[in-house]
Design an enzyme around this catalytic site. Sequence first.
Site, PDB file in Angstrom:
ATOM      1  CG  ASP A  84       9.941  -4.386  -1.240  1.00 14.12           C
ATOM      2  OD1 ASP A  84      10.095  -4.552  -0.014  1.00 14.12           O
ATOM      3  OD2 ASP A  84       9.001  -3.708  -1.710  1.00 14.12           O
ATOM      4  CE  LYS A 107       9.148  -5.231  -5.761  1.00 13.31           C
ATOM      5  NZ  LYS A 107       9.348  -3.886  -5.528  1.00 13.31           N
ATOM      6  CG  ASP A 122       4.432  -5.201   0.564  1.00 14.16           C
ATOM      7  OD1 ASP A 122       5.033  -4.363   1.274  1.00 14.16           O
ATOM      8  OD2 ASP A 122       4.571  -5.265  -0.666  1.00 14.16           O
ATOM      9  CB  ALA A 150      -2.437  -7.094  -6.460  1.00 15.85           C
TER      10      ALA A 150
END
EC number: 2.7.6.1
Length: 317
Positions: free
Chosen positions: A175, A198, A224, A230
């Site tokens: 992201d 996203k 991340d 998940a």
Amino acid sequence: MSNHYNDPFLKVFSLNSNPELAEEIAEQVGVELGKSSVKRFSDGEIQINIEESIRGCDVFVVQSTSSPVNDHLMELLIMIDALKRASARTINIVMPYYGYARQDRKARSREPITSKLIADLLETAGADRVITLDLHAAQIQGFFDIPIDHLLGVKILSDYFEEKNLEDVVVVSPDHGGVSRARMLADRLKAPIAIIDKRRPKPNVAEVMNIVGQVEGKTAILIDDIIDTAGTITLAANAMIENGAKEVYACCTHPVLSGPAIERIDNSKIKELAVTNSIPLTEDKQSPKIKQLSVGQLIAESIKRVHEHRSISSLFD
């Protein structure tokens, strides 16, 4: 112990969140783990007893606020109070995983900012310093009015992937928020980065959109800070393969891994997931795909440097 640390004024204590890591940290520092007990009264109240003198000592307490978060937080607050009343010189909280970090702003009206509240609670209890690892948002440091040493797990993760000698690597942020983290890993691996754009319609539900950057024919490494259910990471991995990536690895610092996480990882396109032991992996969180790396040495070195008033940032140069 071969690497005995000859300073009686340095003490390392453990609470219940991560005793194995605390043992390893104490061993790497070269001290015996401090003697204390954490018990429950019959009504569930926490009783803590420190079983050795800590008067005039620099005390380091190892406790992640991982699940059960509130129990571990309460243990820590009571321990800080006990240390303060036993005349510790300094009370240093070693919190590899800082719980409630994701509630770091008001994303919508009438929401709490819980990570600021936790900072206030730790300070009010009597903490003098916090040593933590990969905060969800770096600006959480500003929620504290005491020194906070923010360690980075990227060195441990990058060393691990470097040893694999993977070819045509691209480091992928799942992201926008994780781009600087991906950049750090990419710099260390001398690889380009890609970003997944996203939208998230509601908490813990991720929806993959576009990929910014080249992944076709490459070995993708997703990074991340936290992997919780998940959902994000497995969708991202599948999107990588759909967009022509050869294979997909993933890594994170904090393996929260709650709910359907393990099942999702096992059924995903992820070849291997590298995590640290900032949160212990209980039996239900084991998977042949998960490789756990230790942050013990990094934290031990940081503790020695704090105690000796030496620089910590130079660890990451």
